[in-house]
Enzyme design. Structure first.
Site, mmCIF file in Angstrom:
data_model
loop_
_atom_site.group_PDB
_atom_site.id
_atom_site.type_symbol
_atom_site.label_atom_id
_atom_site.label_comp_id
_atom_site.label_asym_id
_atom_site.label_seq_id
_atom_site.Cartn_x
_atom_site.Cartn_y
_atom_site.Cartn_z
ATOM 1 N N ASP A 65 57.179 -37.314 10.733
ATOM 2 C CA ASP A 65 58.429 -37.302 9.958
ATOM 3 C C ASP A 65 58.180 -37.689 8.498
ATOM 4 O O ASP A 65 57.282 -38.480 8.212
ATOM 5 C CB ASP A 65 59.433 -38.277 10.607
ATOM 6 C CG ASP A 65 60.854 -38.037 10.132
ATOM 7 O OD1 ASP A 65 61.147 -36.931 9.633
ATOM 8 O OD2 ASP A 65 61.672 -38.964 10.250
ATOM 9 N N TRP A 81 58.860 -36.714 1.170
ATOM 10 C CA TRP A 81 57.628 -36.612 0.359
ATOM 11 C C TRP A 81 57.858 -35.634 -0.795
ATOM 12 O O TRP A 81 57.508 -35.925 -1.942
ATOM 13 C CB TRP A 81 56.483 -36.118 1.250
ATOM 14 C CG TRP A 81 55.146 -36.071 0.572
ATOM 15 C CD1 TRP A 81 54.190 -37.049 0.581
ATOM 16 C CD2 TRP A 81 54.613 -34.988 -0.209
ATOM 17 N NE1 TRP A 81 53.093 -36.645 -0.152
ATOM 18 C CE2 TRP A 81 53.337 -35.380 -0.644
ATOM 19 C CE3 TRP A 81 55.088 -33.732 -0.587
ATOM 20 C CZ2 TRP A 81 52.516 -34.564 -1.439
ATOM 21 C CZ3 TRP A 81 54.287 -32.907 -1.381
ATOM 22 C CH2 TRP A 81 53.015 -33.325 -1.794
ATOM 23 N N ARG A 93 61.347 -28.600 -0.483
ATOM 24 C CA ARG A 93 60.982 -29.158 0.832
ATOM 25 C C ARG A 93 59.795 -28.439 1.456
ATOM 26 O O ARG A 93 58.966 -29.049 2.129
ATOM 27 C CB ARG A 93 62.168 -29.040 1.807
ATOM 28 C CG ARG A 93 63.293 -30.011 1.574
ATOM 29 C CD ARG A 93 64.371 -29.805 2.631
ATOM 30 N NE ARG A 93 63.965 -30.323 3.931
ATOM 31 C CZ ARG A 93 64.130 -31.597 4.302
ATOM 32 N NH1 ARG A 93 64.700 -32.454 3.520
ATOM 33 N NH2 ARG A 93 63.740 -31.984 5.501
ATOM 34 N N ASN A 130 66.332 -29.191 15.506
ATOM 35 C CA ASN A 130 65.940 -28.699 14.178
ATOM 36 C C ASN A 130 66.492 -27.301 13.861
ATOM 37 O O ASN A 130 66.491 -26.865 12.706
ATOM 38 C CB ASN A 130 64.417 -28.705 14.001
ATOM 39 C CG ASN A 130 63.827 -30.095 13.821
ATOM 40 O OD1 ASN A 130 62.715 -30.381 14.267
ATOM 41 N ND2 ASN A 130 64.564 -30.989 13.164
HETATM 42 C C1 IPE Z 1 62.129 -35.379 14.529
HETATM 43 O O1 IPE Z 1 62.363 -35.541 13.176
HETATM 44 C C2 IPE Z 1 61.642 -33.990 14.811
HETATM 45 C C3 IPE Z 1 60.287 -33.674 14.329
HETATM 46 C C4 IPE Z 1 59.478 -34.494 13.713
HETATM 47 C C5 IPE Z 1 59.853 -32.337 14.625
HETATM 48 P P1 IPE Z 1 63.808 -35.257 12.530
HETATM 49 O O2 IPE Z 1 63.634 -35.506 11.077
HETATM 50 O O3 IPE Z 1 64.299 -33.931 12.930
HETATM 51 O O4 IPE Z 1 64.706 -36.377 13.220
HETATM 52 P P2 IPE Z 1 66.038 -37.078 12.729
HETATM 53 O O5 IPE Z 1 66.989 -35.979 12.366
HETATM 54 O O6 IPE Z 1 65.682 -37.914 11.540
HETATM 55 O O7 IPE Z 1 66.475 -37.918 13.885
HETATM 56 C C1 IPE Z 2 59.426 -33.676 9.534
HETATM 57 O O1 IPE Z 2 59.847 -33.892 8.226
HETATM 58 C C2 IPE Z 2 59.159 -32.229 9.816
HETATM 59 C C3 IPE Z 2 60.083 -31.595 10.760
HETATM 60 C C4 IPE Z 2 61.135 -32.145 11.288
HETATM 61 C C5 IPE Z 2 59.789 -30.236 11.117
HETATM 62 P P1 IPE Z 2 61.365 -33.787 7.790
HETATM 63 O O2 IPE Z 2 61.630 -32.397 7.310
HETATM 64 O O3 IPE Z 2 62.252 -34.270 8.869
HETATM 65 O O4 IPE Z 2 61.357 -34.790 6.556
HETATM 66 P P2 IPE Z 2 62.483 -35.833 6.158
HETATM 67 O O5 IPE Z 2 62.809 -36.634 7.372
HETATM 68 O O6 IPE Z 2 63.653 -35.043 5.668
HETATM 69 O O7 IPE Z 2 61.843 -36.651 5.081
HETATM 70 MG MG MG Z 3 63.031 -36.096 9.311
#
Ligand code: IPE
Ligand code: IPE
Ligand code: MG
Length: 229
Positions: free
Chosen positions: A17, A22, A30, A65
């Site tokens: 995550d 980042w 993103r 997602n």
């Molecule tokens: C969990 O992260 C899913 C993955 C890392 C693939 P998310 O970023 O989707 O989770 P939430 O929304 O913060 O709970």
């Molecule tokens: C994790 O990073 C990747 C996936 C969930 C695929 P995020 O996209 O959730 O990154 P944040 O949580 O918004 O920083």
């Molecule tokens: Mg996330």
């Protein structure tokens, strides 16, 4: 009596995550965070092999997602395809066995075909198992497992466990989440019953093999009691 040496971790899982944050910190789109996230995946898999892990499970795409904008979902799919095309040979040659948990057949046919070929290409490997969670949600996994178990006989923790996507893997020892968030987000709820948890304050694109090594050191200092005394 001297305390027994803790058993080394066999199976580590990571909620990768922090890609978005980042990128945001750097005023970048993103997708660049996700791109750098792929490089961290590469480092984690190499690290897992070098550290002798039997299994590494990576949360790449959750059942939730899909609620992200179409463009981001499609960027993630493209990155996944590119990663398989660029890295499969290295991992296959290193003895890595690829496995998918989750219902990845819901993805577009070209992704499914690529994934199926990658699984077939590595199915006889006996090194580290790399389990990638694609369209994975723990509640979905448990519901699917319970349905199958019920078709065969009585439902017990054992019969459900035997139908989970992770049934052929060692028990989960350590569950890591990066980015500082402290929640499971529908990942390995059943398997985490007695796993050790580690929430690390590093954004996934910054994760290195050294972070994995440190995590295993922390794990080695934990005392697991499984309800005993
Ligand atoms: C969990 O992260 C899913 C993955 C890392 C693939 P998310 O970023 O989707 O989770 P939430 O929304 O913060 O709970
Ligand atoms: C994790 O990073 C990747 C996936 C969930 C695929 P995020 O996209 O959730 O990154 P944040 O949580 O918004 O920083
Ligand atoms: Mg996330």
């Amino acid at each position: 009596m001297t305390k027994a040496e803790p058993a080394p971790a066999r199976h580590v899982a990571i909620i990768m995550d922090g890609n978005g944050r980042w990128a945001k910190k750097r005023h970048l789109p993103r997708v660049l965070g996700h791109q750098r996230g792929v490089e961290a995946v590469r480092r984690a898999v190499r690290g897992a092999r070098e550290l002798g892990l039997e299994a590494l499970t990576l949360y790449a795409f959750s059942t939730e997602n899909w609620s992200r904008p179409d463009e981001e979902v499609s960027d993630l799919m493209s990155l996944m395809k590119r990663f398989i095309l660029s890295d499969l040979e290295e991992f296959a040659a290193a003895g890595v066995r690829l496995k998918i948990i989750g219902d990845y057949r819901a993805f577009k046919p070209d992704v499914v075909e690529l994934v199926d070929n990658a699984i077939a290409r590595t199915q006889d490997n006996i090194g580290t198992t790399l389990a990638v969670a694609l369209n994975y949600g723990s509640r979905d996994e448990i519901a699917r497992a319970a349905t199958k178990a019920a078709q065969k006989g009585p439902i017990t923790p054992e019969t459900i466990g035997a139908e989970l996507d992770t049934a052929d893997m060692p028990p989960l020892d350590l569950l890591i989440r990066t980015s500082g968030e402290v929640r499971l987000s529908n990942f390995l709820l059943w398997q985490a019953a007695y796993a050790e948890m580690l929430f690390m304050d590093v954004l996934w694109p910054d994760f290195t093999a050294e972070h994995l090594r440190e995590a295993l050191e922390t794990f080695a200092m934990r005392e697991r009691r499984y309800g005993g005394r």
